[in-house]
Enzyme design. Sequence first.
Site, PDB file in Angstrom:
ATOM      1  N   LYS A 149      46.653  38.219  43.538  1.00  0.00           N
ATOM      2  CA  LYS A 149      48.468  37.425  44.537  1.00  0.00           C
ATOM      3  C   LYS A 149      49.308  37.554  43.913  1.00  0.00           C
ATOM      4  O   LYS A 149      50.463  38.322  44.399  1.00  0.00           O
ATOM      5  CB  LYS A 149      47.841  36.288  44.086  1.00  0.00           C
ATOM      6  N   CYS A 276      40.749  27.016  44.088  1.00  0.00           N
ATOM      7  CA  CYS A 276      40.060  27.620  44.680  1.00  0.00           C
ATOM      8  C   CYS A 276      38.570  26.639  44.328  1.00  0.00           C
ATOM      9  O   CYS A 276      37.950  26.712  44.002  1.00  0.00           O
ATOM     10  CB  CYS A 276      39.344  28.967  44.409  1.00  0.00           C
TER      11      CYS A 276
END
Length: 822
Positions: A149, A276
Site C-alpha cells: 500500500k 482483511c
Amino acid sequence: PEPPAAGGRHGSRRAQKRQGEVDLPRRSDAFEAYYLAQKLVPEEEWSHFLEVMRRPMPLVVRINRTKASWVDLQSSFAADARWQALPWFSNAWKIQHEDYDDGLRVQCSALNKAYALRFQEAASLVPPLLLDVKASDVLLDMCAAPGSKTLECLELMREESNSDAGVVIANDADAERCFELLPLITRKARHAGTAVLLGSAAKFPSQFDGAGAQVLFDRIVCDVPCSGDGTLRRRPEEWKAWSPEFAQSLHTKQLQILVRGLCLLKPGGRLVYSTCSLNPMENEAVVCAALARFQGDVSLAANMQEELQRKGLDTGVGLSTWRVSHPTERGTFFQRWEDVPHGLRKPQGSITETMFVASQEVAERAAACCIRLFPHRIDGSGFFVAVFEKSHHREPPLVLPKGKLPMASIPWRARNTSNRYEVVLAETEEIRAIADFYGLAKVPAPLLAEYNVKGRLTQLNLVNEALLRFLQTHLNCKGSPLLVAVGVPLFKLLDENFMTKLDVPSRWRPALEGAGVLGPLMAKRVLRLDLDAMRTLLSTRLLPMASLQELSDRGALAGLEGCGGLLGGCVVGLYDGSFWTPCIVTGLGLELYGSAEELGDPRPALSPKICPTTLLEGPGFVTLDKPSGLRTEDALRFLQETHSQSELVSRLDRGTSGCLLVATGPGSAKALTAQLAEGSVAKTYLALVWGELEDAEGQVALPLALSDSGGGSRYRAYIDEAEGKAALTAWRVLAKAGGVSLLAVFPKTGRTHQIRCHMAHLGFPLVSDVKYNGRKATWCARLPLHCLRVRAVDETGQPLDVQSPVPEDLAAMLGRLTGESG
C-alpha cells in the site's frame, strides 16, 4: 542403480506439496456458526459465500505505471488470455489459481523483484484509491509492512505529478520487517520524500514545528494488524485454528491505533481504516467506538461505495448490528454490555464496552458509509474499509518547545548512538570532491549523511525539502521511533575489501537507487549503451575491457572518454535515458555494481505461454518435444488435458529441451520404469561445454547426491562417493573451437542434474550453467542441453525410437561453433 520412480522425483514432490496445500480441509464449524449468528451475508448468499471461501484465491498483480516501459508490459498481459483485467483498477490483472503455472510464477517473481509489477490482493488495492492522495501530501502509513500500500500511494502521487514534493512515512512495529523488508520495498520507488520508521503506531509521537504548531498529516493509511480471516482462501492452514477470541483480543489495539491516527490527522485530511478481517469486532465496533470518542470532530466520508461501484467493484455495506461472543462458551453471545458478567469484563476478562453497539443510530449511519468486500462477490478476499474525514483538530494542552533545531540536527533515534543522520552541505570538502570526480555542476540536495552502527559515514541520501522539515521537528516523546531508512541513497562507499590495493580517485560510488537521478546530471563518468549491450551487461555482469572500444566503434556505447582512463564508479544508461544502473570501471572492464534482479530487464514483458508439441504417440506412451524454460510438470499437465492417466517416467531440467517420454497408462508406466531400472532406455543429449577436451570420448562414473539450498531452483547435485547413488555418463566430442566443445552425451542412469554435475567435475561445465560454475556467455541465453534421441520398447514389445529437432536458439549457437571448426 535404482531408476527414477514413475511419477517423477523432486519436482513432483514440490507439485505434491502444492496439491497438498490445495487439499487442506477448508472448513470450520466454529467459523460457520459465528458468522451465521452475525448475519454476515444475506441468507440467500450464505452457501455461495462458503463455497467461494473454500476455493483457492486468484492471484492479482498491479503493474507499476511509473516505470517508463509499463505500457508494453500492460500490453503483454492483455495479450495473454489467462489474465483478466480488473475493471475498477486499470493496471491490475487477475489470474485463476489453476492457470498460474511455474512458468508464469518465475516470470512474475522476476518482474516483482524489478518493481515492474507488485503482487497485491485485489481488495488491498482499495484503501490507497480512497485516500484521494495528492503529490504534495504528507502521508503516514501507520502499519506499513509488507509495503504494497505504501508503494501504491507513492505511485498515485507520482501519477498526479512527478515533482516528488510530498512525504510518505512508512511506520511499522515489527523490527524484523522494518529492518529487513520495508527499506527494500520503499527504496524501489526511489522517492526523495520517503522514510521508514520502527515504532508503535498507537504511540506515534506528536511533532511540533519551530513556531510550536503541531505537525499533522494530510493522509493516513491505517491498515491495522488483524485476525485476517478474510484471507483464509490464501491461507487454508488457518481454518483449523480459527476462533472468535483472536479477533476480540485485537479490538483494543486496533482502536488505539485508529484513535492515534485520527489525532494526527489534519483538518480537511482523510484517513482510511482497513482490515482483511470479516469480524465486526475488528471493523464496525472499532469504527463506531472511534466516532464516539471524537464526538463530531471526525465523520465517515459518504458516497465511497458509489464511487467504487461506478468503477465496477461490487461492494457491500457494513453491519449495523452485531453480537459479542462469550470467550469460553461457544455459541453464546452478548447483545448488550450490561449483560456481560463482571468477571468477563476487562481487566479481569477480555470483553470491553467498546465492542458493543452504543447507539443504534450511530451504528446505522456508520454501516451505510462503511465498505465490505465479500469474497464471493469479488472473487477475492474479504475486506473492510472505512474512510474518515476530520473537520476540527483539538491542540494538546502542552507546554511546547519553540525555535528551530540546529541546521544539521535530526532528532529521530536510529539503531544506536553511533548510527545517525546529519544534514551535509554541498560546500563540504568531501561533497566537492565527489562533484568534481563525477562532473556534477551541482550535487542534488538536501543531502543526509548516514553513519552506520559503528559511527562510520557510509552513505549519502537525497531527501526533499518537505521530508527534511518533517525530520527536523520537535518531538514530544521520551524516545522517538527509530529512523531506519530515509530518502534515496545517492552515493555509497565502496566495500572495504573491494579494490583496496588500486589507486581509485574516489571511493564514493553511485548507488543503485540514485543512478537515475545522477545520470542526467553527470558530465563525467556517464556511459550510454544500446539495448543489446545493456542486456549483455545485466546478464554477464561484465563488459570486458577489450570489448568496450569495439562497442564504442559500432555505436553501441558512448561516453567512454568521460571516464578519463580512471578506475572507479560510473553510471550507465540506455541512450533514451529510460534505464540506469551503477557500475565500476575495474582492471577487468565495466562491472555491474548492483542487483541484476532488482534492476530487471530494461523492456520487461510477459512471455507467451510455452507449450510442448507431440513428437510421437504410441501404445501407452507419448513423447513430447519440451521447449527450454518449461517445467516437466507443466508439460505433463498439458498432456493430461487429453490423456488423463499420463504420468512421468523421466524428467528434463527446466532449461533442457528435447524428448520427454511420458507414460499414458499405468501398464506402460510400469514397463518403462522397469526399463529405466535395467538401464535399457538409451538417451542421447547434445551439450555445449566450456573448454576443448583433448580425448575424443570418455565417461564419468561417480555417485551423486543432492543438496537442498532452498529458494527457487534449489537442488544441486554433488559427488558423494560414500553415500551417493551410482551415476554413469558417457560422452563423445562432436566439435570444438574457440574454447568451447560440442558433445554427444549418453547418460546411463537418470540422476538429477547428472550431466551438468559430471561435466563440471571434469572441469568442463556447460556454458552459462552458473549453478555448476559455468560462466555466462553473451551468446548463450539458455542452458545448452538438448535431449536429441530416446530409444526404448513400448508396452507391446515394439521398438520406440524418437528424435527431437534441434531448436532454433540452440542451432544458432551450434552454427557458431561448427562454422568456426569447419
